[in-house]
Scaffold this active site. Structure first.
Site, PDB file in Angstrom:
ATOM      1  NE  ARG A  94     -14.767   2.632  -1.929  1.00 53.50           N
ATOM      2  CZ  ARG A  94     -13.545   3.086  -1.691  1.00 53.50           C
ATOM      3  NH1 ARG A  94     -13.387   4.135  -0.908  1.00 53.50           N
ATOM      4  NH2 ARG A  94     -12.488   2.500  -2.186  1.00 53.50           N
TER       5      ARG A  94
ATOM      6  CE  LYS B 266      -4.090   5.686   3.732  1.00 52.81           C
ATOM      7  NZ  LYS B 266      -3.867   4.536   2.871  1.00 52.81           N
TER       8      LYS B 266
ATOM      9  CG  LEU C  14     -11.857   9.150   4.017  1.00 49.41           C
ATOM     10  CD1 LEU C  14     -11.369   8.334   5.216  1.00 49.41           C
ATOM     11  CD2 LEU C  14     -12.655  10.351   4.497  1.00 49.41           C
TER      12      LEU C  14
ATOM     13  CE  LYS D 234     -15.369   9.896   9.145  1.00 51.92           C
ATOM     14  NZ  LYS D 234     -16.132   8.702   9.483  1.00 51.92           N
TER      15      LYS D 234
ATOM     16  CG  ASP E  10      -0.973   5.008   0.177  1.00 51.24           C
ATOM     17  OD1 ASP E  10      -1.931   4.751  -0.574  1.00 51.24           O
ATOM     18  OD2 ASP E  10      -0.946   4.703   1.385  1.00 51.24           O
TER      19      ASP E  10
ATOM     20  CG  ASP F 193      -2.049  -0.953   1.096  1.00 53.47           C
ATOM     21  OD1 ASP F 193      -2.143  -1.614   0.048  1.00 53.47           O
ATOM     22  OD2 ASP F 193      -2.849  -1.059   2.051  1.00 53.47           O
ATOM     23  CB  ALA F 194       3.903   2.202   1.882  1.00 56.95           C
TER      24      ALA F 194
ATOM     25  CE  LYS G 221      -8.119   5.399   5.268  1.00 56.42           C
ATOM     26  NZ  LYS G 221      -7.843   4.033   4.792  1.00 56.42           N
TER      27      LYS G 221
HETATM   28  P1  NAD Z   1      -8.701   5.028   1.649  1.00 58.07           P
HETATM   29  O1  NAD Z   1      -8.467   3.637   2.132  1.00 58.07           O
HETATM   30  O2  NAD Z   1      -7.546   5.924   1.617  1.00 58.07           O
HETATM   31  O3  NAD Z   1      -9.876   5.744   2.504  1.00 58.07           O
HETATM   32  C1  NAD Z   1     -11.273   5.640   2.301  1.00 58.07           C
HETATM   33  C2  NAD Z   1     -11.833   4.411   2.930  1.00 58.07           C
HETATM   34  O4  NAD Z   1     -11.455   4.364   4.287  1.00 58.07           O
HETATM   35  C3  NAD Z   1     -13.342   4.369   3.025  1.00 58.07           C
HETATM   36  O5  NAD Z   1     -13.947   4.015   1.830  1.00 58.07           O
HETATM   37  C4  NAD Z   1     -13.539   3.337   4.101  1.00 58.07           C
HETATM   38  O6  NAD Z   1     -13.575   2.044   3.538  1.00 58.07           O
HETATM   39  C5  NAD Z   1     -12.291   3.453   4.929  1.00 58.07           C
HETATM   40  N1  NAD Z   1     -12.487   3.854   6.326  1.00 58.07           N
HETATM   41  C6  NAD Z   1     -11.948   3.185   7.374  1.00 58.07           C
HETATM   42  N2  NAD Z   1     -12.263   3.751   8.524  1.00 58.07           N
HETATM   43  C7  NAD Z   1     -13.042   4.831   8.234  1.00 58.07           C
HETATM   44  C8  NAD Z   1     -13.676   5.816   9.038  1.00 58.07           C
HETATM   45  N3  NAD Z   1     -13.561   5.819  10.370  1.00 58.07           N
HETATM   46  N4  NAD Z   1     -14.405   6.774   8.412  1.00 58.07           N
HETATM   47  C9  NAD Z   1     -14.502   6.793   7.057  1.00 58.07           C
HETATM   48  N5  NAD Z   1     -13.910   5.886   6.254  1.00 58.07           N
HETATM   49  C10 NAD Z   1     -13.183   4.904   6.829  1.00 58.07           C
HETATM   50  O7  NAD Z   1      -9.300   5.068   0.259  1.00 58.07           O
HETATM   51  P2  NAD Z   1      -9.561   4.014  -0.821  1.00 58.07           P
HETATM   52  O8  NAD Z   1      -9.919   4.809  -2.000  1.00 58.07           O
HETATM   53  O9  NAD Z   1     -10.419   2.930  -0.311  1.00 58.07           O
HETATM   54  O10 NAD Z   1      -8.189   3.270  -1.068  1.00 58.07           O
HETATM   55  C11 NAD Z   1      -7.021   3.823  -1.221  1.00 58.07           C
HETATM   56  C12 NAD Z   1      -6.051   3.007  -0.408  1.00 58.07           C
HETATM   57  O11 NAD Z   1      -6.113   1.633  -0.800  1.00 58.07           O
HETATM   58  C13 NAD Z   1      -4.682   3.490  -0.700  1.00 58.07           C
HETATM   59  O12 NAD Z   1      -4.299   4.418   0.267  1.00 58.07           O
HETATM   60  C14 NAD Z   1      -3.848   2.229  -0.718  1.00 58.07           C
HETATM   61  O13 NAD Z   1      -3.209   2.101   0.528  1.00 58.07           O
HETATM   62  C15 NAD Z   1      -4.830   1.122  -0.930  1.00 58.07           C
HETATM   63  N6  NAD Z   1      -4.634   0.579  -2.267  1.00 58.07           N
HETATM   64  C16 NAD Z   1      -3.593  -0.235  -2.439  1.00 58.07           C
HETATM   65  C17 NAD Z   1      -3.342  -0.780  -3.689  1.00 58.07           C
HETATM   66  C18 NAD Z   1      -2.197  -1.720  -3.857  1.00 58.07           C
HETATM   67  O14 NAD Z   1      -1.921  -2.111  -4.988  1.00 58.07           O
HETATM   68  N7  NAD Z   1      -1.504  -2.114  -2.815  1.00 58.07           N
HETATM   69  C19 NAD Z   1      -4.170  -0.476  -4.776  1.00 58.07           C
HETATM   70  C20 NAD Z   1      -5.233   0.378  -4.568  1.00 58.07           C
HETATM   71  C21 NAD Z   1      -5.458   0.911  -3.314  1.00 58.07           C
END
Ligand code: NAD
Length: 337
Positions: free
Chosen positions: A142, A320, A88, A296, A42, A38-39, A121
């Protein structure tokens, strides 16, 4: 013309980042099989955001910065979210939080400190649960934020999700939003069973939760222990919405929905950073994985005033944990990345 070679360099870099991010995103969201940590994802995402901010003409509709999540799988019935499920914006350092708080105060024309709901999170997957007259009638992932997958039969097997709200006076319609996740202990037991059965182990609890929920056979989901934490709201009909996010979470708890206790209302950037450090200390001892905390703006009226930008609200941000820690957690559970 001067500047041309540089311009084509940015264009090439942006195109490369978009293609790479879209490829990894598909592996992560659709196949539940991440191809990079993930890092690293990101870092590339942030580079693309910065490039697009500096050169807005690079923004295209297929850019991952404009999208939420991935496409729904074709085998599930699709569900259109009446209110989109967004992502987010991410923050990685203290400066980002100070800037976030400043943007919020400027947006609200507020000279004093703003109160924020600070929570965890959770590292799982987002779900929207629809209750009609107190009964659970639908659960949807979602997906791409607009359209998700109908996973109602699977969610019914999750014991943490009440099939009926604990109230004699339920709202006509309530969309509860939250995160489905697998606790670390349940994840370890699941992988042990997978190993014994000669089946593929899951890379991490998030991956196991997603793979378990997005099963076409609900009997498989029923054998996996999934949990749920409520943290948001979609449609509400037939009841007054509480005035603040923290009051919404209290209301949810009174309805029998699982709400995490590790939360607070914090004031100003200082209060947010204190919460971040406090949770950082507790993180290892938690029964589940988190990848940061979320702030929030607490009062819902102020949230509305701030509104949204493309894929994320202006009133919230995910703070993060640093990348090294994220990597250590992956290595802790013995997974090669
Ligand atoms: P995100 O994970 O950065 O944040 C949004 C999500 O956070 C929400 O949809 C919800 O599921 C979650 N969440 C958890 N606790 C919450 C809270 N208290 N309030 C609100 N939301 C909460 O966004 P994203 O678009 O789901 O994903 C992006 C992340 O996924 C990236 O930061 C990355 O780390 C990971 N990702 C990794 C890869 C990979 O190849 N490793 C690929 C795509 C995404």
């Amino acid at each position: 013309m001067a500047g041309r070679p540089e311009e084509s360099h940015w264009q090439e870099r942006a195109a490369w980042l978009k293609a790479e991010l879209n490829r990894h995103s598909h592996a992560y969201y659709v196949l539940d099989n991440p191809s990079i940590p993930d890092a690293e994802y990101d870092k590339m995402f942030r580079e693309l955001v910065e490039l697009e901010q500096a050169h807005p003409d690079l923004v295209t509709s297929d850019s991952p910065t404009q999208r939420v999540g991935g496409q729904p799988l074709p085998q599930f019935e699709q569900v259109r979210h009446a209110i989109p499920m967004l992502s987010l914006n991410n923050a990685f350092g203290e400066d980002d939080i100070v800037s976030f708080d400043r943007r919020v105060r400027e947006g609200l024309g507020e000279t004093g400190e703003v109160a924020y709901s600070a929570e965890l999170k959770f590292d799982g997957l987002a779900i929207s649960l629809r209750y009609e007259n107190g009964r659970l009638v639908q659960a949807a992932t979602r997906g791409d934020g607009t359209t998700g997958e109908n996973v109602t039969a699977n969610i019914r097997t999750v014991r943490a999700v009440p099939l009926r709200l604990h109230t004699d006076n339920p709202p006509a319609v309530l969309d509860v939003r939250g995160e489905v996740l697998m606790f670390k202990g349940d994840f370890a037991r699941l992988n042990e069973r997978q190993r014994e059965a000669g089946q593929k182990e899951f890379a991490n609890p998030r991956n196991a939760a997603a793979g378990s929920l997005r099963q076409l056979d609900p009997r498989i989901t029923a054998q996996r222990t999934l949990r749920f934490f409520a943290y948001g709201i979609g449609v509400l009909e037939g009841a007054e919405i509480p005035h603040s996010h923290s009051a919404l979470l209290d209301w949810y708890a009174s309805l029998g929905l699982p709400v995490c206790r590790e939360r607070t209302v914090a004031k100003g950037a200082r209060g947010l950073l204190d919460f971040f450090h406090d949770i950082g200390e507790k993180r290892r001892g938690l029964a589940y994985d988190i990848d940061g905390v979320v702030y929030k703006v607490d009062r819902l009226e102020l949230q509305q005033k701030l509104g949204f930008v493309s894929r994320a609200p202006r009133f919230a941000i995910a703070h993060k944990f640093p990348a090294e820690e994220a990597m250590t957690v992956v290595q802790d559970i013995g997974v090669q990345v």
